[in-house]
Design an enzyme around this catalytic site. Structure first.
Site, mmCIF file in Angstrom:
data_model
loop_
_atom_site.group_PDB
_atom_site.id
_atom_site.type_symbol
_atom_site.label_atom_id
_atom_site.label_comp_id
_atom_site.label_asym_id
_atom_site.label_seq_id
_atom_site.Cartn_x
_atom_site.Cartn_y
_atom_site.Cartn_z
ATOM 1 N N LYS A 152 0.861 -1.082 0.001
ATOM 2 C CA LYS A 152 -0.194 -0.051 -0.064
ATOM 3 C C LYS A 152 0.770 1.295 0.102
ATOM 4 O O LYS A 152 0.274 2.337 -0.042
ATOM 5 C CB LYS A 152 -0.847 0.139 1.291
ATOM 6 C CG LYS A 152 -1.994 -0.977 1.097
ATOM 7 C CD LYS A 152 -2.651 -1.498 2.511
ATOM 8 C CE LYS A 152 -3.457 -0.324 2.514
ATOM 9 N NZ LYS A 152 -4.401 -0.609 3.926
ATOM 10 N N LYS B 126 2.237 2.722 2.179
ATOM 11 C CA LYS B 126 1.881 3.630 3.323
ATOM 12 C C LYS B 126 3.034 3.624 4.378
ATOM 13 O O LYS B 126 3.188 2.212 4.773
ATOM 14 C CB LYS B 126 0.377 3.202 4.059
ATOM 15 C CG LYS B 126 -0.485 3.774 3.204
ATOM 16 C CD LYS B 126 -1.795 3.381 4.009
ATOM 17 C CE LYS B 126 -3.159 4.143 3.398
ATOM 18 N NZ LYS B 126 -4.450 3.917 4.316
#
Ligand code: C2G
Length: 129
Positions: free
Chosen positions: A45, A47
């Site tokens: 992701k 992130k």
């Protein structure tokens, strides 16, 4: 017992997340949250979380709407999770609208409106000012 599942990172937990969890729980009796692991966040992701998995899990487990937290380690685990936990409804914010329609063969799929004007990214940006 009607079982609901949702997935997310839930970093810097905020009221948008809680709104989602509260509405998800209202669709059944038991809510499972697939919490993205640090590795999944970073590798898949892209992130970088402020809080690690265990801290994010602890925060989620303190929320009255959440009954169980499981690790989300891959994009592909949803079907097996739905089968393993006998899920009736998959729920997620409508920023994902359509992305998980393949789950309709296994359970109900519900996309809920996101809570406007709040996001982890916005919090981080605001704190930089
Ligand atoms: N959310 C919301 N309103 C906001 C922010 C988030 O309703 N203002 C919802 C998102 O739509 C999602 C949940 O809160 O359903 C968790 O958000 P994130 O932690 O950003 O999760 P995300 O990165 O979208 O991961 O496999 C699915 C992914 O793990 C979802």
């Amino acid at each position: 017992m009607k079982k609901v599942i949702t997935y997310g990172t839930f970093d810097l937990l905020h009221y948008g997340h809680v709104n989602l969890l509260q509405r998800a729980k209202s669709l059944g009796d038991y809510l499972i949250v697939g919490l993205s692991t640090d590795e999944f966040n970073w590798n898949m992701k892209h992130k970088k979380c402020y809080f690690g998995y265990n801290e994010r899990r602890r925060l989620l487990e303190a929320i009255r709407y959440v009954d169980l937290v499981i690790p989300e380690e891959s994009w592909e685990q949803k079907i097996s999770d739905v089968k393993e936990y006998k899920i009736d409804t998959f729920v997620i914010g409508d920023d994902w609208k359509g992305k998980f329609d393949f789950l309709k063969d296994y359970c109900e799929v519900v996309y809920l409106p996101r809570t406007p004007e709040i996001s982890t990214t916005q919090i981080k940006n605001d704190l930089k000012k």
